[in-house]
Design a protein around this motif. Sequence first.
Motif, PDB file in Angstrom:
ATOM      1  N   ALA A 182       0.848  -1.184   0.000  1.00 31.06           N
ATOM      2  CA  ALA A 182       0.000   0.000   0.000  1.00 31.06           C
ATOM      3  C   ALA A 182       0.888   1.239   0.000  1.00 31.06           C
ATOM      4  N   TYR A 183       0.318   2.336  -0.424  1.00 27.12           N
ATOM      5  CA  TYR A 183       1.061   3.584  -0.506  1.00 27.12           C
ATOM      6  C   TYR A 183       0.263   4.693   0.154  1.00 27.12           C
ATOM      7  N   PRO A 184       0.310   4.724   1.500  1.00 29.95           N
ATOM      8  CA  PRO A 184      -0.413   5.772   2.216  1.00 29.95           C
ATOM      9  C   PRO A 184       0.122   7.157   1.860  1.00 29.95           C
ATOM     10  N   ARG A 185      -0.700   8.136   2.112  1.00 25.42           N
ATOM     11  CA  ARG A 185      -0.316   9.523   1.853  1.00 25.42           C
ATOM     12  C   ARG A 185       0.538  10.080   2.983  1.00 25.42           C
ATOM     13  N   LYS A 186       0.301   9.604   4.192  1.00 19.91           N
ATOM     14  CA  LYS A 186       0.980  10.153   5.373  1.00 19.91           C
ATOM     15  C   LYS A 186       2.194   9.301   5.742  1.00 19.91           C
ATOM     16  N   ALA A 187       3.288   9.988   6.059  1.00 22.08           N
ATOM     17  CA  ALA A 187       4.537   9.307   6.415  1.00 22.08           C
ATOM     18  C   ALA A 187       4.358   8.402   7.625  1.00 22.08           C
ATOM     19  N   GLU A 188       3.568   8.825   8.601  1.00 20.30           N
ATOM     20  CA  GLU A 188       3.341   8.039   9.809  1.00 20.30           C
ATOM     21  C   GLU A 188       2.728   6.676   9.469  1.00 20.30           C
ATOM     22  N   THR A 189       1.777   6.671   8.564  1.00 21.17           N
ATOM     23  CA  THR A 189       1.134   5.416   8.167  1.00 21.17           C
ATOM     24  C   THR A 189       2.113   4.560   7.368  1.00 21.17           C
ATOM     25  N   GLN A 190       2.857   5.180   6.472  1.00 20.88           N
ATOM     26  CA  GLN A 190       3.841   4.437   5.673  1.00 20.88           C
ATOM     27  C   GLN A 190       4.886   3.795   6.582  1.00 20.88           C
ATOM     28  N   GLU A 191       5.328   4.509   7.608  1.00 18.88           N
ATOM     29  CA  GLU A 191       6.303   3.960   8.553  1.00 18.88           C
ATOM     30  C   GLU A 191       5.722   2.752   9.294  1.00 18.88           C
ATOM     31  N   LEU A 192       4.451   2.842   9.687  1.00 20.92           N
ATOM     32  CA  LEU A 192       3.788   1.723  10.356  1.00 20.92           C
ATOM     33  C   LEU A 192       3.803   0.487   9.453  1.00 20.92           C
ATOM     34  N   LEU A 193       3.466   0.669   8.186  1.00 14.55           N
ATOM     35  CA  LEU A 193       3.455  -0.463   7.254  1.00 14.55           C
ATOM     36  C   LEU A 193       4.866  -0.986   6.986  1.00 14.55           C
TER      37      LEU A 193
END
Length: 156
Positions: free
Chosen positions: A39-50
Amino acid sequence: MKRLCCEHEFKYYTFLKQVMLDLDLVDKDYLWLISDIEAYPRKAETQELLNRNTHLLLTTKELVEILEKDDFQWIWAVFSAIPSKYQKEAILKYDLPYVENFEEGKYNPHLDEPKLQHPYAEFELYAVDSSYMFMITDNEEMISKFKKCYPKYIEK
């Protein structure tokens, strides 16, 4: 057990926030085992979680909070809806569900007889290459909701 596929309703199928709203899941008491994620979230925080995790195990509340902050498209993923009565340790004793596997003799969620990959799941939603989604379940209430929300579904 049924496999219901939605590939002709909308331009994008794998924005989970809308799927959760459509299927009336935002207030349900599940643990969501999310695996085989791309997945490619818009927010860095979500991307870091993934990026930090091979899978996620979230309450419905936690998942909805993430989606409220960052509603993004899931390219690939399996969302196993597991009743919250199960302990996280017990859930993680089993292999993680996957979207695709081309190994001979391994279960293929797209083609083989439909079955839930996680033994505690009530149903599983699959995001497939950002182009369609499908659900596997024998839960008649979920089947009915899916058919109502996505009337051009295909049963495979």
